[in-house]
Each structure stands twice: as structure tokens, then as C-alpha cells.
Design an enzyme around this catalytic site. Sequence first.
Site, PDB file in Angstrom:
ATOM      1  N   LYS A  58      -4.584  -6.628   3.806  1.00 11.80           N
ATOM      2  CA  LYS A  58      -4.576  -5.543   2.817  1.00 11.80           C
ATOM      3  C   LYS A  58      -6.000  -5.214   2.366  1.00 11.80           C
ATOM      4  CE  LYS A  58      -2.896  -2.742  -0.430  1.00 11.80           C
ATOM      5  NZ  LYS A  58      -3.933  -2.365  -1.334  1.00 11.80           N
ATOM      6  N   SER A  79       0.826  -1.205   0.000  1.00  6.38           N
ATOM      7  CA  SER A  79       0.000   0.000   0.000  1.00  6.38           C
ATOM      8  C   SER A  79       0.858   1.253   0.000  1.00  6.38           C
ATOM      9  CB  SER A  79      -0.918   0.022   1.229  1.00  6.38           C
ATOM     10  OG  SER A  79      -1.719   1.185   1.193  1.00  6.38           O
ATOM     11  N   HIS A 110      -7.507  -3.204   5.042  1.00  7.47           N
ATOM     12  CA  HIS A 110      -6.911  -1.865   4.924  1.00  7.47           C
ATOM     13  C   HIS A 110      -7.678  -1.053   3.884  1.00  7.47           C
ATOM     14  CE1 HIS A 110      -4.455   0.883   2.506  1.00  7.47           C
ATOM     15  NE2 HIS A 110      -3.804   1.206   3.619  1.00  7.47           N
TER      16      HIS A 110
END
Length: 485
Positions: free
Chosen positions: A186, A132, A189
Site C-alpha cells: 500500500k 485504497s 501504491h
Amino acid sequence: MANEACADIAVIGLAVMGQNLILNMNDHGFVVCAFNRTVRKVHDFLANEAKGTKIVGAHSLEEMVPMLKKPRRVMMLVKAGSAVDAFIDKLVPLLSPGDIIIDGGNSEYRDSNRRMKALKEKGLLFVGSGVSGGEDGARYGPSLMPGGAPEAWPHIKGIFQSISAKADNEPCCDWVGEEGAGHFVKMVHNGIEYGDMQLICEAYHLMKNTLGMTPPEMSKVFEEWNKGELDSFLIEITKDILAFKDDSGEYLVEKIRDSAGQKGTGKWTAISALEYGMPVTLIGESVFARCLSALKDERVNASSQLEGPSSSKYTGDKTEFIEHIRKALYASKIVSYAQGFMLMREAAKEFKWHLNYGSIALMWRGGCIIRSRFLGNIKDAFVKNPDLKNLLLDDFFKKEIAKCQDSWRKVVAAGATLGVPTPAFSTALAFYDGYRSAMLPANLIQAQRDYFGAHTYELLSEPGKFHHTNWTGHGGNVSSTTYQA
């Protein structure tokens, strides 16, 4: 293009993320072998961006593999889905037991579960890593979330932690867990990112529509907010966006069509929440808000036909209301992160992953899109109590929400009264009120289910024991089997 085993790692995929990660690795002293399906891209990259570096290139996978030091490390930055499987199929015959294949794309976590098991049978180690931070992060320090075969971690740790962002001198990268845990984290996220963006947009909408504020006025507000508890990447870029003028000297944000796109990771998070029975309501509402925004033509038509309140202008103290909005944003954001960690905890239970929630919070403190000041407080909460059931029960977050809740309620009420939609603020508050309720009206739902479908119910005095009532006097006494949906 060299031939001897000189490279520390190979990177497949020379789109912007791939190129920037390679340059980042080179900056940190690692020799990288670059490969792309369209070989011309390799030549162009070596002749331009990578000129004067130690980066080497390969014409084919057959040429690339012998150039790697053992255990060989191959990282793919290609489109999620069939492209990843296609490269794995081509790499498997060329690699030796103990070699490592890393998928750094936005893959679905179940695909990573499957790939790790399949490669393990062939003696190869698979890592699915969330990356990211966008282009800038990839070049100067992303947040990296690796998961998969634990035996791979000692062999990639040095590279990953060197190139990652740093927060208080600690790398924003640590081992997440087994199988697809890295890609699951992720995904969460990205779901939280959807929530953060929607919350910021609702604050913007309230200031613009109910207070009549201009883009530069709002930019100044976000600049102030970024100096305090809300300090984060998304607040920072919002300040810049609102202040940005186009070539004609007008504020660009006001000219952008209000129809939001999405790539799917927020939707995946919402689907996982439904699948595991976790009330991740804020991310769900954020996805639906984007879906509603995409109905632009329908909304334009409805705007001339459907009535709202007589006035959408806030008549109270402007400065005070801006502070209420700030507190509503902060409290809602806490709820969003609490829900995200609830989902990760449930997935860990489901797949028997060993997730370290404190280190996940630390990984998100730098390099990534949701990086924000209070992730340090989340880390502290899990360090203090690794078995913490919910962030809202941590002393720090309990106090923060208590300080904000009057403002939060005023903002949600004002949005409803003035006709400005606040789906994320509202659902966060509804979740908070639901979570702190010892008694919810689900007793009536259970009675209804038993009435029409003989689905049974438990009594408060006898949890675990299921009863059926003949509510009408003319039904039978046979009950349906009990199940969890």
C-alpha cells in the site's frame, strides 16, 4: 444493541472510511458490529446512515467481542500509530486464540511486522491491510491489500473479496504476503500515486505555460488521453477538475494556491528506497517537488530576482507537441511503476516475503487511486515471467518505451530550454538511460573514493577482488574496509 454472537465482523472507527466500509459489507450480506471510542458516534450512525440495515452497534469493546462469530474478526480503521497499539492492548485480553485483528489504516509496515510477531506469541492472528480508493472506494469497492498471518486469510477472504472492486469480474483483492507486506505494498501504491500526480502536473504545466492553453482546452486533451493508453482514474479526475467552474463562473483550479500538502506515505516510499539501495528516483522527485511547492513565499520572492530564458513559449507545432507530452507522460509512468516493483522485490528479499507481483498489479486495476489500463499489461508480464527482474525488460514495455522515447527526449529538452521544471519527466528519462547503460561513470567515483579514503575498487577483469592504489606516491598501502552503504 444486540448481545448474542450474530456479527460476522466488527469495525472500530466510524470516520468516513469506517462508515463506508461497514455499509459496503452490509450491502454484501455481512452482519457488522460497529464501535467507536466516542460511543455517541455509534448511536448517530445507527440512527442515520445505517438505519434500516442489519448493522449492530456496541457501547464498549467488552460488549462488542461476545457479539462476534468465531473466529472473531475485528477490523480497525483508526489513525496510524499509538491509537492502533492502544486498541490492540485493549482487545488482547478479550479475544481467544485464533481470533483475528485487522489494521485497515495507513500504518507503517515495520509497525505491522512488530504487531504480527507480538500477537502471534499470544495466539492471535494479525492482518495489516492496505485500503485504497478513498471514500467512494470504501463504499462501492476499494482495492484491498491484506498481509500478515497467512492462517487468517481463509477466514477473511470471503468478506474482503466480496466488498472489493472488480476488474474483469476478478476481485481487486488477494493475499499479499507475510508480516507487514500488505502495508508495504500500500505504501508503494501511494508512492506511485505521488509519481502519477506529479507527471500529470508537469504535463499540465507545459501545456499551460509553453502553449498558453486554457483550462477547458486542457480538459479536452485529458479527455482524449483517457480514451487510450493513459486511461486511468487520475487522468479522468484531472479532466473534471480542469473543466470545473466555481460560483462566479471562473475556473476554480486557477485560483488554488500552488502549495501541495502530503501525509507521509510518499516520503516513506522514498526513505525505503534509500534504505534498500533502490533507485526509485521518480517517487523521490515527486516528494521533493511537493516540498519545493510548499516554499511558496520564497518562490514568489525569487521569481522577481532570478532570471530564466528569454521566452517560455513553444514556437513549434502545438498539436504535435501535445502528442509529445502524452508520450513523455506514458513512458515516464512506465518507469515509475517499474521502479515501484523493483522496491517491492527488494523488500521481499529483505523480509523473506513471498509476493505475487502479477496479483498485486491486478489488485490495483480497480478501486484504487492509481488504477489504470496498463496494470493489466503488468500482470501479463509477471504471469509470463514470475522472475522478471524489471518491467522495462518485458517485451510489451520495451516496445512501448521505444515508441515514446523520441517524444520523451523532445519534451525534457523543451522544458529545460523554456525554463519549465519537469523533475519527474527528467528523472524518469535519466533512470531509463542509466539502466540501459552497460557502462556508467561510477568507475571514476570508485577511483576518487580510493584516492581520498583508501576505500578500494574492483577491476572489470576481476569482479569480487578489491584493490587499493597509492595514487599520490606518498600515501600508505593500507586500505579501508569495504562496505555497502
